[in-house]
Design a protein around this motif. Structure first.
Motif: not given
Ligand SMILES: [Zn+2]
Ligand SMILES: [Zn+2]
Length: 182
Positions: A1-3, A94-96, A112-113, A118-119
């Motif tokens: 999730m990301a806000v 952490v990927a975000h 977001a995704h 994804t990478f």
């Protein structure tokens, strides 16, 4: 999730680096950054290292990457989840964070995704799925529900986390009678 968040300021000594070390994945993060980001990788690592990690009480969201405008704010983490899941959730966020700093440098995070996230998720060694479910957390969520209303017609009970708004009238879908708040 990301806000994206506009007002909150987080002060915390617990950072991405301290938790990465705790979860024994800090060397993995360093290795991935140095391999994939040959220019200014140390500067990037310092930025990543210092982002605060704050405890979340949410029983519906396992983790969340929070940014304000072009700047990373924090990672919110619900610690009451299965240990293997906790590390996975942490790396997901952490990927975000890396995706924001690398692909959206100087800009608000809108990733977001997508492919960027994804990478980094794959590079960090986690499956790039958007959401993961915690059985334990689902149980906690269930236990937090309390009796909030009884149907005045058929007597059915209604359980929710939050109380109903007393200024509103709720009708029971099945029988059409108003609910009596408890
Ligand atoms: Zn996410
Ligand atoms: Zn009813």
């Amino acid at each position: 999730m990301a806000v994206n968040e506009s007002s909150d300021l987080f002060i915390s000594k617990l950072t991405v680096e301290t938790w990465s070390r705790q979860f024994d994945v800090w060397s993995r993060v360093c290795e991935v950054i140095r391999r994939e980001q040959t220019v200014a990788s140390d500067t990037l690592l310092i930025q990543i290292a210092n982002v605060p990690v704050v405890r979340s009480r949410s029983t519906t969201t396992l983790g969340c990457y929070v940014s304000r405008n072009d700047t990373p704010c924090c990672i919110r983490l619900q610690f009451d989840q299965e240990p293997e899941l906790l590390v996975h959730t942490f790396l997901h966020e952490v990927a975000h964070l890396i995706d924001h700093l690398v692909s959206f440098s100087g800009r608000p995070y809108r990733g977001a995704h997508r492919s960027g996230w994804t990478f980094w998720a794959i590079a960090l060694g986690i499956s790039p799925c958007r959401t993961v479910k915690s059985e334990y957390l689902a149980q906690q969520h269930q236990q937090r529900k309390k009796l909030v209303a009884v149907c005045s017609g058929c007597g059915e009970s209604f359980y929710r986390i939050r109380r109903l708004n007393r200024n509103r009238t709720y009708l029971h879908k099945q029988c059409g009678s108003p609910l009596k708040p408890v």
